[in-house]
Scaffold this active site. Structure first.
Site, PDB file in Angstrom:
ATOM      1  N   ASP A   6     -12.242   8.950 -27.031  1.00 21.97           N
ATOM      2  CA  ASP A   6     -11.737   9.473 -25.754  1.00 21.97           C
ATOM      3  C   ASP A   6     -10.458  10.247 -26.064  1.00 21.97           C
ATOM      4  O   ASP A   6      -9.941  10.193 -27.187  1.00 21.97           O
ATOM      5  CB  ASP A   6     -11.448   8.303 -24.794  1.00 21.97           C
ATOM      6  N   SER A   7      -9.909  10.895 -25.043  1.00 23.55           N
ATOM      7  CA  SER A   7      -8.622  11.558 -25.223  1.00 23.55           C
ATOM      8  C   SER A   7      -7.502  10.547 -25.468  1.00 23.55           C
ATOM      9  O   SER A   7      -6.483  10.890 -26.052  1.00 23.55           O
ATOM     10  CB  SER A   7      -8.294  12.380 -23.972  1.00 23.55           C
ATOM     11  N   CYS A  69     -15.713   9.481 -22.451  1.00 27.24           N
ATOM     12  CA  CYS A  69     -14.857  10.384 -21.688  1.00 27.24           C
ATOM     13  C   CYS A  69     -15.758  11.313 -20.884  1.00 27.24           C
ATOM     14  O   CYS A  69     -16.587  12.033 -21.459  1.00 27.24           O
ATOM     15  CB  CYS A  69     -13.998  11.183 -22.663  1.00 27.24           C
ATOM     16  N   GLU A 148      -2.147   6.420 -19.325  1.00 29.59           N
ATOM     17  CA  GLU A 148      -1.731   6.596 -20.717  1.00 29.59           C
ATOM     18  C   GLU A 148      -0.334   6.021 -20.944  1.00 29.59           C
ATOM     19  O   GLU A 148      -0.067   5.427 -21.972  1.00 29.59           O
ATOM     20  CB  GLU A 148      -1.717   8.101 -20.978  1.00 29.59           C
ATOM     21  N   CYS A 180     -13.778   9.226 -14.319  1.00 26.34           N
ATOM     22  CA  CYS A 180     -12.925   9.377 -15.502  1.00 26.34           C
ATOM     23  C   CYS A 180     -12.718   7.972 -16.035  1.00 26.34           C
ATOM     24  O   CYS A 180     -12.410   7.051 -15.255  1.00 26.34           O
ATOM     25  CB  CYS A 180     -11.590  10.016 -15.109  1.00 26.34           C
ATOM     26  N   HIS A 182     -10.426   6.643 -17.657  1.00 24.27           N
ATOM     27  CA  HIS A 182      -9.075   6.087 -17.431  1.00 24.27           C
ATOM     28  C   HIS A 182      -8.979   5.346 -16.088  1.00 24.27           C
ATOM     29  O   HIS A 182      -8.196   4.417 -15.938  1.00 24.27           O
ATOM     30  CB  HIS A 182      -8.035   7.206 -17.429  1.00 24.27           C
TER      31      HIS A 182
HETATM   32  N1  DGL Z   1     -10.845   9.644 -19.934  1.00 22.95           N
HETATM   33  C1  DGL Z   1     -11.266  10.978 -19.775  1.00 22.95           C
HETATM   34  C2  DGL Z   1     -12.394  11.134 -18.773  1.00 22.95           C
HETATM   35  O1  DGL Z   1     -13.195  10.226 -18.651  1.00 22.95           O
HETATM   36  C3  DGL Z   1     -10.260  12.103 -19.818  1.00 22.95           C
HETATM   37  C4  DGL Z   1      -8.956  11.960 -19.157  1.00 22.95           C
HETATM   38  C5  DGL Z   1      -8.048  13.064 -19.611  1.00 22.95           C
HETATM   39  O2  DGL Z   1      -7.754  13.112 -20.813  1.00 22.95           O
HETATM   40  O3  DGL Z   1      -7.667  13.919 -18.790  1.00 22.95           O
HETATM   41  O4  DGL Z   1     -12.547  12.136 -18.148  1.00 22.95           O
END
Ligand code: DGL
Length: 259
Positions: A6-7, A69, A148, A180, A182
């Site tokens: 993931d990011s 992600c 984050e 997302c 996150h």
């Molecule tokens: N966790 C990621 C997603 O599911 C990306 C969040 C990000 O880096 O902006 O989209």
């Protein structure tokens, strides 16, 4: 070994679901923390990062890749599959289908990054699975960065969440898709806000089931290799803070990598 990436920290919600489903599997988790968030980046940049990370994980010995992600999946999962034809690649897409199937009001919402919200892949997902319901796509800039930095409280953020979610409820939405990875860590904040009016839809367990179906290894030594492109020590330290201390115990630390 299954490579999950993931990011940043968001994909840990998917990693945890995979580790619960396959408790003995060896896992590698790569957080692209030098480039987080992806949500405000250009499509080509996201694609470049995904392909570089996929290559890196395969070179480390991963025999399955999980793009944990939504943003990366939306912009690059097809190319990643082309790049590694012999390796199963599992992507994460917003749970539009289960939300559309279970809504009573006929209104569902998708909370997502800006990059996912504008993607052709999300439009296609909605056309394929939710053509008979109203879909409210709500970009949530800044939310992934909040996760984050582990700053999940604060009056300003709470006000931003209310400003984005309450109008959806007022429009009659009764299913809110966490589009997302996150945002799974925002459930404690979101749940009280929507309680009694809407259900949150997260796909982490469904993704883990897909990993099992595609033959994710059952045997292994239950090791977790944590990798990050910046500040790897933060990744290890974040696990207990996100309620995933049990995963931290499997990793001996985290390494800096530069795919
Ligand atoms: N966790 C990621 C997603 O599911 C990306 C969040 C990000 O880096 O902006 O989209």
């Amino acid at each position: 070994m299954i490579g999950v990436f993931d990011s940043g920290l968001g994909g840990l919600s998917v990693l945890a679901a995979i580790a619960r489903a396959l408790p003995h599997a060896d896992l590698a988790y790569l957080a692209d923390t030098a480039h987080v968030p992806y949500g405000d980046k250009h499509d080509d940049f996201i694609r470049g990062r995904v392909l570089a990370i996929g290559r890196h994980l395969v070179e480390r010995g991963c025999r399955m890749l999980v793009v944990a992600c939504n943003t990366a999946t939306a912009h690059a999962v097809t190319e990643l599959r082309h790049q590694h034809p012999g390796i199963p690649v599992v992507g994460v897409e917003p749970g539009v289908k289960p939300a559309a199937q279970s809504t009573q009001s006929g209104h569902i919402a998708v909370l997502a990054t800006e990059a996912t919200a504008r993607s052709e892949r999300l439009r296609h997902l909605i056309r394929s699975h939710a053509s008979r319901v109203a879909v409210h796509v709500q970009p949530c800039p800044g939310w992934a960065t909040r996760v984050e930095t582990l700053h999940l409280d604060g009056a300003e953020f709470a006000a931003d969440i209310r400003a984005r979610v309450l109008p959806l409820l007022d429009a009659g939405v009764d299913r809110i898709v966490l589009g997302c990875t996150h945002y799974a860590f925002l459930i404690p904040v979101l749940e009280p806000l929507v309680h009694g009016r809407a259900e949150l839809v997260d796909v982490a367990d469904a993704v883990a089931r897909q990993v099992v179906r595609l033959g994710g290894e059952r045997a292994g030594s239950a090791k977790l290799h944590l990798l990050a492109t910046a500040r790897p020590e933060r990744l290890h330290a974040a696990l207990p803070a996100l309620g995933l201390g049990w995963l931290a115990a499997r990793a001996s630390g985290a390494d800096l990598v530069t795919p």
